[in-house]
Every structure is written in structure tokens, then in C-alpha cells.
Design a protein around this motif. Structure first.
Motif, PDB file in Angstrom:
ATOM      1  N   VAL A  92      -3.962   1.811 -28.931  1.00  0.00           N
ATOM      2  CA  VAL A  92      -4.914   2.041 -27.855  1.00  0.00           C
ATOM      3  C   VAL A  92      -4.852   0.827 -26.954  1.00  0.00           C
ATOM      4  O   VAL A  92      -4.887  -0.303 -27.430  1.00  0.00           O
ATOM      5  CB  VAL A  92      -6.353   2.207 -28.393  1.00  0.00           C
ATOM      6  N   GLN A  93      -4.699   1.049 -25.651  1.00  0.00           N
ATOM      7  CA  GLN A  93      -4.700  -0.067 -24.720  1.00  0.00           C
ATOM      8  C   GLN A  93      -5.611   0.270 -23.561  1.00  0.00           C
ATOM      9  O   GLN A  93      -5.294   1.139 -22.754  1.00  0.00           O
ATOM     10  CB  GLN A  93      -3.297  -0.372 -24.204  1.00  0.00           C
ATOM     11  N   GLN A  94      -6.772  -0.402 -23.515  1.00  0.00           N
ATOM     12  CA  GLN A  94      -7.731  -0.164 -22.454  1.00  0.00           C
ATOM     13  C   GLN A  94      -7.984  -1.397 -21.609  1.00  0.00           C
ATOM     14  O   GLN A  94      -8.832  -1.377 -20.730  1.00  0.00           O
ATOM     15  CB  GLN A  94      -9.046   0.357 -23.045  1.00  0.00           C
ATOM     16  N   ILE A  95      -7.256  -2.437 -21.879  1.00  0.00           N
ATOM     17  CA  ILE A  95      -7.366  -3.655 -21.081  1.00  0.00           C
ATOM     18  C   ILE A  95      -6.223  -3.638 -20.078  1.00  0.00           C
ATOM     19  O   ILE A  95      -5.149  -3.119 -20.354  1.00  0.00           O
ATOM     20  CB  ILE A  95      -7.316  -4.900 -21.991  1.00  0.00           C
ATOM     21  N   CYS A  96      -6.456  -4.186 -18.897  1.00  0.00           N
ATOM     22  CA  CYS A  96      -5.433  -4.193 -17.852  1.00  0.00           C
ATOM     23  C   CYS A  96      -4.108  -4.710 -18.386  1.00  0.00           C
ATOM     24  O   CYS A  96      -4.066  -5.626 -19.203  1.00  0.00           O
ATOM     25  CB  CYS A  96      -5.873  -5.085 -16.695  1.00  0.00           C
ATOM     26  N   SER A  97      -3.011  -4.108 -17.900  1.00  0.00           N
ATOM     27  CA  SER A  97      -1.693  -4.554 -18.330  1.00  0.00           C
ATOM     28  C   SER A  97      -1.402  -5.954 -17.815  1.00  0.00           C
ATOM     29  O   SER A  97      -1.953  -6.383 -16.817  1.00  0.00           O
ATOM     30  CB  SER A  97      -0.593  -3.609 -17.861  1.00  0.00           C
ATOM     31  N   THR A  98      -0.514  -6.627 -18.522  1.00  0.00           N
ATOM     32  CA  THR A  98      -0.157  -7.986 -18.151  1.00  0.00           C
ATOM     33  C   THR A  98       0.837  -7.964 -16.995  1.00  0.00           C
ATOM     34  O   THR A  98       1.501  -6.969 -16.750  1.00  0.00           O
ATOM     35  CB  THR A  98       0.461  -8.729 -19.348  1.00  0.00           C
ATOM     36  N   GLY A  99       0.932  -9.085 -16.315  1.00  0.00           N
ATOM     37  CA  GLY A  99       1.880  -9.218 -15.226  1.00  0.00           C
ATOM     38  C   GLY A  99       1.235  -9.797 -13.986  1.00  0.00           C
ATOM     39  O   GLY A  99       0.038 -10.079 -13.951  1.00  0.00           O
ATOM     40  N   PRO A 100       2.055  -9.977 -12.948  1.00  0.00           N
ATOM     41  CA  PRO A 100       1.534 -10.556 -11.706  1.00  0.00           C
ATOM     42  C   PRO A 100       0.684  -9.548 -10.941  1.00  0.00           C
ATOM     43  O   PRO A 100       0.864  -8.343 -11.073  1.00  0.00           O
ATOM     44  CB  PRO A 100       2.808 -10.902 -10.924  1.00  0.00           C
ATOM     45  N   PHE A 101      -0.247 -10.057 -10.141  1.00  0.00           N
ATOM     46  CA  PHE A 101      -1.062  -9.201  -9.288  1.00  0.00           C
ATOM     47  C   PHE A 101      -1.324  -9.916  -7.972  1.00  0.00           C
ATOM     48  O   PHE A 101      -1.211 -11.141  -7.877  1.00  0.00           O
ATOM     49  CB  PHE A 101      -2.387  -8.824  -9.967  1.00  0.00           C
ATOM     50  N   SER A 102      -1.658  -9.133  -6.964  1.00  0.00           N
ATOM     51  CA  SER A 102      -2.125  -9.700  -5.699  1.00  0.00           C
ATOM     52  C   SER A 102      -3.224  -8.800  -5.150  1.00  0.00           C
ATOM     53  O   SER A 102      -3.199  -7.591  -5.329  1.00  0.00           O
ATOM     54  CB  SER A 102      -0.988  -9.850  -4.690  1.00  0.00           C
ATOM     55  N   ILE A 103      -4.199  -9.430  -4.514  1.00  0.00           N
ATOM     56  CA  ILE A 103      -5.340  -8.735  -3.928  1.00  0.00           C
ATOM     57  C   ILE A 103      -5.521  -9.292  -2.527  1.00  0.00           C
ATOM     58  O   ILE A 103      -5.498 -10.513  -2.345  1.00  0.00           O
ATOM     59  CB  ILE A 103      -6.627  -8.995  -4.749  1.00  0.00           C
ATOM     60  N   SER A 104      -5.679  -8.426  -1.546  1.00  0.00           N
ATOM     61  CA  SER A 104      -5.952  -8.913  -0.192  1.00  0.00           C
ATOM     62  C   SER A 104      -7.070  -8.088   0.426  1.00  0.00           C
ATOM     63  O   SER A 104      -7.215  -6.902   0.146  1.00  0.00           O
ATOM     64  CB  SER A 104      -4.691  -8.871   0.673  1.00  0.00           C
ATOM     65  N   PHE A 105      -7.867  -8.742   1.242  1.00  0.00           N
ATOM     66  CA  PHE A 105      -8.958  -8.091   1.955  1.00  0.00           C
ATOM     67  C   PHE A 105      -9.350  -8.986   3.118  1.00  0.00           C
ATOM     68  O   PHE A 105      -8.885 -10.121   3.228  1.00  0.00           O
ATOM     69  CB  PHE A 105     -10.163  -7.829   1.028  1.00  0.00           C
ATOM     70  N   ASN A 106     -10.189  -8.459   3.995  1.00  0.00           N
ATOM     71  CA  ASN A 106     -10.648  -9.222   5.154  1.00  0.00           C
ATOM     72  C   ASN A 106     -12.149  -9.444   5.072  1.00  0.00           C
ATOM     73  O   ASN A 106     -12.902  -8.521   4.758  1.00  0.00           O
ATOM     74  CB  ASN A 106     -10.331  -8.474   6.454  1.00  0.00           C
ATOM     75  N   LEU A 107     -12.560 -10.666   5.371  1.00  0.00           N
ATOM     76  CA  LEU A 107     -13.969 -10.967   5.521  1.00  0.00           C
ATOM     77  C   LEU A 107     -14.445 -10.357   6.848  1.00  0.00           C
ATOM     78  O   LEU A 107     -13.617 -10.037   7.705  1.00  0.00           O
ATOM     79  CB  LEU A 107     -14.185 -12.481   5.499  1.00  0.00           C
ATOM     80  N   PRO A 108     -15.741 -10.218   7.052  1.00  0.00           N
ATOM     81  CA  PRO A 108     -16.242  -9.548   8.255  1.00  0.00           C
ATOM     82  C   PRO A 108     -15.962 -10.271   9.572  1.00  0.00           C
ATOM     83  O   PRO A 108     -16.158  -9.702  10.636  1.00  0.00           O
ATOM     84  CB  PRO A 108     -17.747  -9.466   8.030  1.00  0.00           C
ATOM     85  N   GLY A 109     -15.530 -11.530   9.534  1.00  0.00           N
ATOM     86  CA  GLY A 109     -15.277 -12.262  10.769  1.00  0.00           C
ATOM     87  C   GLY A 109     -14.499 -13.535  10.500  1.00  0.00           C
ATOM     88  O   GLY A 109     -14.107 -13.821   9.364  1.00  0.00           O
ATOM     89  N   PRO A 110     -14.270 -14.323  11.550  1.00  0.00           N
ATOM     90  CA  PRO A 110     -13.509 -15.562  11.397  1.00  0.00           C
ATOM     91  C   PRO A 110     -14.268 -16.588  10.561  1.00  0.00           C
ATOM     92  O   PRO A 110     -15.498 -16.563  10.491  1.00  0.00           O
ATOM     93  CB  PRO A 110     -13.302 -16.040  12.828  1.00  0.00           C
ATOM     94  N   CYS A 111     -13.503 -17.474   9.927  1.00  0.00           N
ATOM     95  CA  CYS A 111     -14.107 -18.480   9.067  1.00  0.00           C
ATOM     96  C   CYS A 111     -13.309 -19.774   9.150  1.00  0.00           C
ATOM     97  O   CYS A 111     -12.240 -19.824   9.746  1.00  0.00           O
ATOM     98  CB  CYS A 111     -14.174 -17.974   7.633  1.00  0.00           C
ATOM     99  N   ASP A 112     -13.825 -20.814   8.540  1.00  0.00           N
ATOM    100  CA  ASP A 112     -13.146 -22.110   8.488  1.00  0.00           C
ATOM    101  C   ASP A 112     -12.622 -22.310   7.071  1.00  0.00           C
ATOM    102  O   ASP A 112     -13.376 -22.669   6.169  1.00  0.00           O
ATOM    103  CB  ASP A 112     -14.106 -23.233   8.868  1.00  0.00           C
ATOM    104  N   PRO A 113     -11.326 -22.067   6.837  1.00  0.00           N
ATOM    105  CA  PRO A 113     -10.785 -22.149   5.479  1.00  0.00           C
ATOM    106  C   PRO A 113     -10.813 -23.555   4.871  1.00  0.00           C
ATOM    107  O   PRO A 113     -10.593 -23.717   3.682  1.00  0.00           O
ATOM    108  CB  PRO A 113      -9.350 -21.645   5.631  1.00  0.00           C
TER     109      PRO A 113
END
Length: 146
Positions: A92-113
Motif C-alpha cells: 500500500v502506498q498512500q504517501i507522495c512518490s519520491t522524486g523532484p518536484f516544482s511548484i509555481s504560482f503568482n502572488l496578487p501583485g508586485p513584491c520586493d524579493p
């Protein structure tokens, strides 16, 4: 949509793009669940990264001034049974599989990184506060959010 419009439509969710093992995981804790908060001066985002421990974390993130956020990392098996002489076959495997991942999204407006306050919580949530961009009002010497 401007920041004000974004805040007024709380039912709107920013699009989150998953890749790698985060995209493949259909059972178990979800990688990439996202909360975004807005104040007068800053944005807050919290993103779920289950299975990643702060101590061994290989998570990197970039925040761009236009509000784009990119998070990359690696989900690993961990070392719970590293010294065990037994070999285990998962039935039984219910935990996320291993390996690389990437996530991208946008904040609601400009910011100072340059002005961020990251916190990788012990429950596998990356929590980051990033200041909004400020601009000079010509002739007044004051600053205000765009």
C-alpha cells in the motif's frame, strides 16, 4: 486583476502549477496546497510540502518582483529504516512518490524579493512573508504601494 480586485474575490484561487512527483501524487498528503494572505504592506503564502523535513530539506524557492514564485525540491524516502537489514516491498502506498518536484504560482501583485521572512514549519508547511513593492510619489518623498 489588481490587488484590490483579488482581495475582494476571496473565492478566486491563484493557479498553482505542479510538476514532477507533486503532479503524480494522487493519494496521500497533497503537495502544493496553497494559502495566500494580503495585508497593506505584504503578502503571506503558505504551501504544503508533506514528506519534506526541514533538516534534510532540498527545497529552494525564488520570488520575482512581478510576484511570480517558483519552488523546487526533492521528495525522498527518508532514513527511518536506513540501518535495517530487511528489505520491504510496499503493498500500500498512500504517501507522495519520491522524486523532484516544482511548484509555481503568482502572488496578487508586485513584491520586493529582497524583503522576505521564510519559515519552514515542522509540519511540512513553508510559510513566507514578502513585502509589497513600494514606489516613490514624485515630488513628495513618500512611499506607497503601487
Amino acid at each position: 486583476m489588481d490587488t484590490q480586485g483579488y482581495a475582494e474575490h476571496s473565492q478566486l484561487k491563484p493557479p498553482v502549477l505542479l510538476d514532477g512527483s507533486g503532479k503524480e501524487g494522487s493519494v496521500g498528503p497533497s503537495v502544493g496546497l496553497l494559502d495566500v494572505g494580503i495585508s497593506d504592506e505584504a503578502y503571506l503564502f503558505r504551501i504544503a510540502l508533506p514528506g519534506i523535513r526541514k533538516i534534510e530539506s532540498q527545497v529552494k524557492f525564488e520570488i520575482h518582483s512581478d510576484g511570480k514564485v517558483l519552488i523546487q525540491g526533492m521528495l525522498t524516502d527518508g532514513d527511518i529504516l536506513q540501518d535495517s537489514p530487511s528489505v520491504y516491498q510496499l503493498t500500500v502506498q498512500q504517501i507522495c512518490s519520491t522524486g523532484p518536484f516544482s511548484i509555481s504560482f503568482n502572488l496578487p501583485g508586485p513584491c520586493d524579493p529582497r524583503l522576505i521572512q521564510p519559515n519552514f514549519r515542522s509540519d511540512g508547511v513553508l510559510e513566507v512573508v514578502v513585502q509589497k513593492c513600494v514606489r516613490r510619489i514624485p515630488g513628495e518623498g513618500l512611499f506607497s504601494p503601487p
